[in-house]
Design a protein around this motif. Sequence first.
Motif, mmCIF file in Angstrom:
data_model
loop_
_atom_site.group_PDB
_atom_site.id
_atom_site.type_symbol
_atom_site.label_atom_id
_atom_site.label_comp_id
_atom_site.label_asym_id
_atom_site.label_seq_id
_atom_site.Cartn_x
_atom_site.Cartn_y
_atom_site.Cartn_z
ATOM 1 N N LEU A 270 -42.391 10.225 84.845
ATOM 2 C CA LEU A 270 -43.107 9.690 83.610
ATOM 3 C C LEU A 270 -42.277 9.411 82.637
ATOM 4 O O LEU A 270 -42.447 8.207 81.867
ATOM 5 N N GLY A 271 -41.427 10.007 82.303
ATOM 6 C CA GLY A 271 -40.386 9.828 81.306
ATOM 7 C C GLY A 271 -39.328 8.910 81.512
ATOM 8 O O GLY A 271 -38.281 8.631 80.571
ATOM 9 N N CYS A 272 -39.156 8.371 82.587
ATOM 10 C CA CYS A 272 -38.086 7.455 83.123
ATOM 11 C C CYS A 272 -38.821 6.389 83.642
ATOM 12 O O CYS A 272 -38.492 5.952 84.828
ATOM 13 N N PRO A 273 -39.428 5.457 83.020
ATOM 14 C CA PRO A 273 -40.040 4.192 83.781
ATOM 15 C C PRO A 273 -39.141 3.203 84.071
ATOM 16 O O PRO A 273 -38.098 3.182 83.445
ATOM 17 N N ALA A 274 -39.354 2.555 85.134
ATOM 18 C CA ALA A 274 -38.217 1.638 85.809
ATOM 19 C C ALA A 274 -37.594 0.740 84.890
ATOM 20 O O ALA A 274 -36.693 0.325 84.829
ATOM 21 N N ASP A 275 -38.654 0.089 84.261
ATOM 22 C CA ASP A 275 -38.328 -1.078 83.338
ATOM 23 C C ASP A 275 -37.100 -0.695 82.037
ATOM 24 O O ASP A 275 -36.245 -1.382 81.879
ATOM 25 N N ALA A 276 -37.692 0.551 81.517
ATOM 26 C CA ALA A 276 -36.780 1.199 80.583
ATOM 27 C C ALA A 276 -35.350 1.597 81.095
ATOM 28 O O ALA A 276 -34.558 1.299 80.338
ATOM 29 N N PHE A 277 -35.704 2.002 82.412
ATOM 30 C CA PHE A 277 -34.228 2.589 82.959
ATOM 31 C C PHE A 277 -33.386 1.390 83.252
ATOM 32 O O PHE A 277 -32.023 1.621 83.127
ATOM 33 N N ARG A 278 -33.848 0.282 83.661
ATOM 34 C CA ARG A 278 -33.150 -1.025 84.173
ATOM 35 C C ARG A 278 -32.517 -1.485 82.770
ATOM 36 O O ARG A 278 -31.396 -1.809 82.958
ATOM 37 N N ALA A 279 -33.133 -1.461 81.662
ATOM 38 C CA ALA A 279 -32.311 -1.791 80.381
ATOM 39 C C ALA A 279 -31.400 -0.741 80.014
ATOM 40 O O ALA A 279 -30.305 -1.217 79.472
ATOM 41 N N PHE A 280 -31.630 0.230 80.172
ATOM 42 C CA PHE A 280 -30.635 1.413 79.802
ATOM 43 C C PHE A 280 -29.532 1.302 80.655
ATOM 44 O O PHE A 280 -28.272 1.202 80.252
ATOM 45 N N ARG A 281 -29.636 0.865 81.815
ATOM 46 C CA ARG A 281 -28.535 0.884 82.922
ATOM 47 C C ARG A 281 -27.636 -0.528 82.593
ATOM 48 O O ARG A 281 -26.515 -0.530 82.875
ATOM 49 N N GLU A 282 -28.310 -1.671 82.314
ATOM 50 C CA GLU A 282 -27.498 -2.885 81.822
ATOM 51 C C GLU A 282 -26.717 -2.544 80.779
ATOM 52 O O GLU A 282 -25.747 -3.234 80.587
ATOM 53 N N GLN A 283 -26.763 -1.506 79.974
ATOM 54 C CA GLN A 283 -25.873 -1.219 78.920
ATOM 55 C C GLN A 283 -24.625 -0.444 79.366
ATOM 56 O O GLN A 283 -23.556 -0.515 78.656
ATOM 57 N N TYR A 284 -24.707 -0.129 80.521
ATOM 58 C CA TYR A 284 -23.422 0.630 81.166
ATOM 59 C C TYR A 284 -22.962 0.084 82.259
ATOM 60 O O TYR A 284 -23.175 0.715 83.390
ATOM 61 N N PRO A 285 -22.756 -1.376 82.620
ATOM 62 C CA PRO A 285 -22.420 -1.886 83.683
ATOM 63 C C PRO A 285 -21.121 -1.390 84.555
ATOM 64 O O PRO A 285 -21.079 -1.617 85.730
ATOM 65 N N ASP A 286 -20.371 -0.880 83.988
ATOM 66 C CA ASP A 286 -19.318 0.056 84.624
ATOM 67 C C ASP A 286 -19.212 1.285 84.983
ATOM 68 O O ASP A 286 -18.432 2.237 85.582
ATOM 69 N N LEU B 288 -32.949 1.489 91.667
ATOM 70 C CA LEU B 288 -31.889 1.112 90.641
ATOM 71 C C LEU B 288 -30.478 2.013 90.955
ATOM 72 O O LEU B 288 -29.589 1.699 89.928
ATOM 73 N N ALA B 289 -30.585 2.832 91.708
ATOM 74 C CA ALA B 289 -29.522 3.800 91.569
ATOM 75 C C ALA B 289 -28.326 3.446 92.774
ATOM 76 O O ALA B 289 -28.626 2.695 93.792
ATOM 77 N N ASP B 290 -26.958 3.968 92.446
ATOM 78 C CA ASP B 290 -26.187 3.969 93.372
ATOM 79 C C ASP B 290 -26.263 5.276 94.463
ATOM 80 O O ASP B 290 -26.157 5.230 95.509
ATOM 81 N N TYR B 291 -26.643 6.228 93.914
ATOM 82 C CA TYR B 291 -26.918 7.518 94.549
ATOM 83 C C TYR B 291 -28.082 8.348 93.914
ATOM 84 O O TYR B 291 -28.427 8.374 92.725
ATOM 85 N N VAL B 292 -28.796 8.806 94.935
ATOM 86 C CA VAL B 292 -29.939 9.763 94.756
ATOM 87 C C VAL B 292 -29.367 11.119 94.811
ATOM 88 O O VAL B 292 -28.782 11.485 95.964
ATOM 89 N N LYS C 165 -17.100 6.795 85.909
ATOM 90 C CA LYS C 165 -18.074 6.927 84.959
ATOM 91 C C LYS C 165 -19.356 7.167 85.437
ATOM 92 O O LYS C 165 -19.909 6.120 86.222
ATOM 93 N N ILE C 166 -20.099 8.184 84.940
ATOM 94 C CA ILE C 166 -21.390 8.435 85.549
ATOM 95 C C ILE C 166 -22.563 8.123 84.474
ATOM 96 O O ILE C 166 -22.440 8.324 83.566
ATOM 97 N N LEU C 167 -23.768 7.316 85.026
ATOM 98 C CA LEU C 167 -24.853 7.179 84.546
ATOM 99 C C LEU C 167 -25.745 8.098 85.128
ATOM 100 O O LEU C 167 -26.271 7.867 86.213
ATOM 101 N N TRP C 168 -26.300 9.166 84.006
ATOM 102 C CA TRP C 168 -27.240 9.863 85.004
ATOM 103 C C TRP C 168 -28.782 9.958 84.228
ATOM 104 O O TRP C 168 -28.752 9.638 83.191
ATOM 105 N N ALA C 169 -29.496 10.097 85.415
ATOM 106 C CA ALA C 169 -31.121 10.275 84.863
ATOM 107 C C ALA C 169 -31.828 11.157 86.052
ATOM 108 O O ALA C 169 -31.218 11.182 87.011
ATOM 109 N N PRO C 170 -32.949 11.642 85.426
ATOM 110 C CA PRO C 170 -33.398 11.595 84.247
ATOM 111 C C PRO C 170 -33.209 12.918 83.287
ATOM 112 O O PRO C 170 -33.633 12.836 82.233
#
Length: 353
Positions: A119-135, A151-155, A174-179
Amino acid sequence: MALAEAGYSVPKTAAVTAAQPWLDEAQRAALTSRIKALLKARNAVLVAHYYVDSSLQRIAEETGGCVADSLEMARFGKEHPATTLVVAGVRFMGETAKILSPEKRVLMPTLEAECSLDLGCPADAFRAFREQYPDHTVVVYSNTSVAVKALADYVVTSSIAVPLITHLRDQGRKILWAPDRHLGDYIRRETGADMVLWDGSCVVHDEFRSRELENLRKAHPAAAVLVHPESPREVILQADVVGSTSQLIAAVKDRPESEFIVATDNRIFYKMQQAAPDKRLIEAPTGGHSATCRSCAHCPWMAMNDLTSLANTLEHGHNEIFVDETERLKALTATQRMLDFAAAHRRIVAGDA
């Protein structure tokens, strides 16, 4: 306000259980027999998480189902010949089962059983967060929706996260981690990886209190402390063992201590006691300084799984899980990358929340 606290409410476990129908021993026995008969009649198998009530775990065991973490539940369901999977747990676990078994019907005792990490990681918000770190390489915990997994490279599960992210670190990624921020912080400290963390938390593990744990350790100096890495850093630092659900169960069985202080959902005690019936299990404290006791060491959404709701689902075929096929395929790809890594490195993938 932390993202994990925004936009949803957390029920109290005590209120959830108080609202459920009271059953005497004879009624529970009759309902259990009815559930077993319905599982057979519906060509269904029950897969239950370690954190649901022991009565459901017991039925799964006695009817040829399984009790496990969410990924193992899904893998068991995929390999089982039953055409219907009944998933006793929280919603993302039903989705995980559907990701691996799209041809099967997946039912749950209730679709209201959510997860604060999901619930604390809705897809739309996470998509926007991910777009801040394209690398960044996107790694998400299994405690997420199919839409976020897509939206992930790895689960990953908690048992494979450290070796996999160590591998990615060694590749210079570099890693973007959630949630879960606590699990992410633990992984970052263990691996030294360059990680950006989503600000989420589990309502159960976030409640464990370090000051009160220190006092409990003084009262039980011979006890080993077992902690799930979704717990706060100050709690993890006091642990003798930090690990996934299955790893903590194994620790109770294999370690020499006769007492264990356990910082995870207390419904895991059912399997721990099976593994080591002669050992004493003590709940890590959730009360005391700054405590809220929303869960009191038992997830309110897991508590929504009870005998009555399970029987109703089997009787009427309610609460079926559906997922978008495009998202399912993307989520499957991200999950398969983890499984491929585990196979290549001969590691067991098991044990999330």
